[in-house]
Design an enzyme around this catalytic site. Structure first.
Site, mmCIF file in Angstrom:
data_model
loop_
_atom_site.group_PDB
_atom_site.id
_atom_site.type_symbol
_atom_site.label_atom_id
_atom_site.label_comp_id
_atom_site.label_asym_id
_atom_site.label_seq_id
_atom_site.Cartn_x
_atom_site.Cartn_y
_atom_site.Cartn_z
ATOM 1 N N ASP A 95 0.838 -1.189 0.000
ATOM 2 C CA ASP A 95 0.000 0.000 0.000
ATOM 3 C C ASP A 95 0.884 1.255 0.000
ATOM 4 O O ASP A 95 2.103 1.167 -0.110
ATOM 5 C CB ASP A 95 -0.916 -0.056 1.227
ATOM 6 C CG ASP A 95 -2.104 0.874 1.141
ATOM 7 O OD1 ASP A 95 -2.420 1.346 0.035
ATOM 8 O OD2 ASP A 95 -2.738 1.113 2.183
ATOM 9 N N HIS A 96 0.289 2.407 0.180
ATOM 10 C CA HIS A 96 0.912 3.729 0.070
ATOM 11 C C HIS A 96 2.437 3.753 0.199
ATOM 12 O O HIS A 96 2.983 3.483 1.263
ATOM 13 C CB HIS A 96 0.330 4.655 1.137
ATOM 14 C CG HIS A 96 -1.092 4.991 0.898
ATOM 15 N ND1 HIS A 96 -1.487 6.006 0.067
ATOM 16 C CD2 HIS A 96 -2.220 4.423 1.371
ATOM 17 C CE1 HIS A 96 -2.805 6.053 0.033
ATOM 18 N NE2 HIS A 96 -3.282 5.096 0.812
ATOM 19 N N GLU A 169 -2.255 8.584 6.947
ATOM 20 C CA GLU A 169 -2.041 7.148 7.088
ATOM 21 C C GLU A 169 -0.553 6.878 7.003
ATOM 22 O O GLU A 169 0.098 7.205 6.004
ATOM 23 C CB GLU A 169 -2.780 6.351 6.010
ATOM 24 C CG GLU A 169 -2.562 4.839 6.176
ATOM 25 C CD GLU A 169 -3.335 4.019 5.153
ATOM 26 O OE1 GLU A 169 -3.858 2.968 5.547
ATOM 27 O OE2 GLU A 169 -3.400 4.420 3.990
ATOM 28 N N HIS A 212 -8.539 9.545 4.800
ATOM 29 C CA HIS A 212 -8.080 8.453 5.661
ATOM 30 C C HIS A 212 -8.451 8.740 7.111
ATOM 31 O O HIS A 212 -8.549 9.891 7.517
ATOM 32 C CB HIS A 212 -6.544 8.320 5.583
ATOM 33 C CG HIS A 212 -6.059 7.717 4.313
ATOM 34 N ND1 HIS A 212 -5.027 8.251 3.581
ATOM 35 C CD2 HIS A 212 -6.461 6.614 3.630
ATOM 36 C CE1 HIS A 212 -4.812 7.506 2.517
ATOM 37 N NE2 HIS A 212 -5.660 6.504 2.529
ATOM 38 N N HIS A 250 -9.879 4.516 -1.730
ATOM 39 C CA HIS A 250 -9.112 4.714 -0.504
ATOM 40 C C HIS A 250 -9.934 5.552 0.473
ATOM 41 O O HIS A 250 -10.801 6.319 0.068
ATOM 42 C CB HIS A 250 -7.809 5.466 -0.794
ATOM 43 C CG HIS A 250 -6.772 4.667 -1.484
ATOM 44 N ND1 HIS A 250 -5.418 4.868 -1.297
ATOM 45 C CD2 HIS A 250 -6.852 3.647 -2.368
ATOM 46 C CE1 HIS A 250 -4.734 4.034 -2.042
ATOM 47 N NE2 HIS A 250 -5.590 3.281 -2.708
ATOM 48 N N ASN A 272 -9.770 -0.281 -0.037
ATOM 49 C CA ASN A 272 -8.874 -0.483 1.089
ATOM 50 C C ASN A 272 -9.634 -0.409 2.414
ATOM 51 O O ASN A 272 -10.460 0.484 2.621
ATOM 52 C CB ASN A 272 -7.772 0.583 1.085
ATOM 53 C CG ASN A 272 -6.796 0.401 -0.055
ATOM 54 O OD1 ASN A 272 -6.982 -0.446 -0.921
ATOM 55 N ND2 ASN A 272 -5.748 1.192 -0.067
#
Length: 341
Positions: A95-96, A169, A212, A250, A272
């Site tokens: 992820d990110h 995040e 997020h 997201h 996600n």
């Protein structure tokens, strides 16, 4: 079943798009949370995606070590082994990954997969995310062009973020403002740079007000209709079938069922899930400890109850609580009962 091959992962995504559902992608940070996701997916009869962030990979490596590439490889190898015990298929994803983490996270993992592929094996991960939301779009896409050449060569999929997801995040933080909404021009620039599958497969995390973290419904203005406007605009410009982009959602905590359903209808095939599963896991532990206070503490010279404070006892409770939240996600997204094998 074993972790998905690249071909099986492509089949998963194609099936989701054709049938109009999305796969939940769960962030994990331990062997317990991996097992909990596998349990929940199995109970729901759903395939899914298990993913790790830079912070999660740091934690896998040992919180005093913080070797995220080593931690991510450990995650992948553990997940690959234990997934063999479950009758569903999962893909592994990173992820990110912002620009300042490329050299310590995704690029070493791609290099490790290149060695695997040279040896005749599958890549360690089936997809990787490059998070260029903090840099200008031109730079974001320049880096993505370099990365998609390498992911294509190992038969993996690239995920890009076009626009900005608000909130925070794992150290990636953005304000909540007008930049939370991707434009059609942004999407056209993406297609001009990355093509529509001819240069390698990619998924696009377009932003439509996503944030997020934790928020209540109504506090953030999601515009899932924007995804349809962009998909329709691209289809008209390039003469493709409807919904030419594979989309990712997201920052979905607090989203209503209707907002999720509209996003999926407009081409989201991956969503996600992190904050909600974190809470489910920790909330169950807090409940267990409060209800068993006299057993988990040695109070007034007593000895407590080893069977109660054994980490396996409360760990099983936490895993099952997280698994239940996994099942809820599969039902929200429509993947429950749609396992490909």
């Amino acid at each position: 079943m074993p972790v998905a091959t690249p071909e099986q992962y492509a089949e998963m995504l194609d099936t989701a798009k054709a049938k109009g559902f999305a796969f939940p992608a769960f962030n994990v940070s331990s062997s317990q949370t991996i097992n909990a996701v596998l349990q929940g997916l199995t109970e729901a009869g759903s395939d899914g995606i298990i993913q790790v962030t830079t912070g999660g990979a740091d934690y896998f490596a040992g919180h005093t070590v913080k070797n995220r590439a080593a931690g991510a490889i450990a995650f992948a190898k553990f997940a690959t082994e234990v997934a063999k015990n479950y009758p569903i298929t999962v893909a592994l994803h990173t992820d990110h990954c912002p620009k300042n983490a490329l050299d310590s996270f995704v690029l070493p993992l791609i290099a490790a997969s290149e060695e695997e592929v040279k040896a005749g094996r599958n890549p360690l991960f089936q997809s990787h995310m490059w998070d260029g939301s903090a840099v200008p779009l031109d730079e974001n896409l320049d880096i993505a062009q370099d990365m998609i050449k390498r992911t294509r060569a190992i038969n993996a999929i690239l995920e890009v973020e076009i626009g900005v997801v608000g909130g925070e995040e794992d150290g990636v933080s953005h304000d909540i403002n007008e930049h939370l909404y991707t434009t059609l021009d942004d999407a056209i620039a993406t297609v001009e740079a990355l093509g529509l599958g001819d240069q390698g497969r990619y998924m696009a995390a377009l932003t439509f007000g996503n944030v997020h973290g934790v928020y209540k419904p109504g506090n953030v203005k999601l515009k899932p209709e924007l995804l349809k406007e962009i998909q329709d605009g691209l289809a008209a410009k390039y003469g493709t079938a409807a919904k030419p982009l594979d989309l990712v959602f997201h920052g979905g905590s607090g989203s209503t069922d209707a907002e999720i359903a509209e996003a999926v209808a407009n081409g989201v095939i991956k969503m996600n899930i992190d904050t909600d599963t974190q809470y489910a896991f920790t909330r169950s532990i807090a409940d267990y400890m409060l209800k068993n206070y006299d057993s988990v503490f040695k109070i007034d010279g007593e000895v407590g109850n080893k069977k109660i404070y054994d980490p396996r006892a409360w760990g099983k409770v936490a895993e099952s609580a997280l698994a239940a939240r996994v099942g809820e996600s599969t039902r929200q997204l429509g993947s429950a009962g749609n396992a490909i094998r």
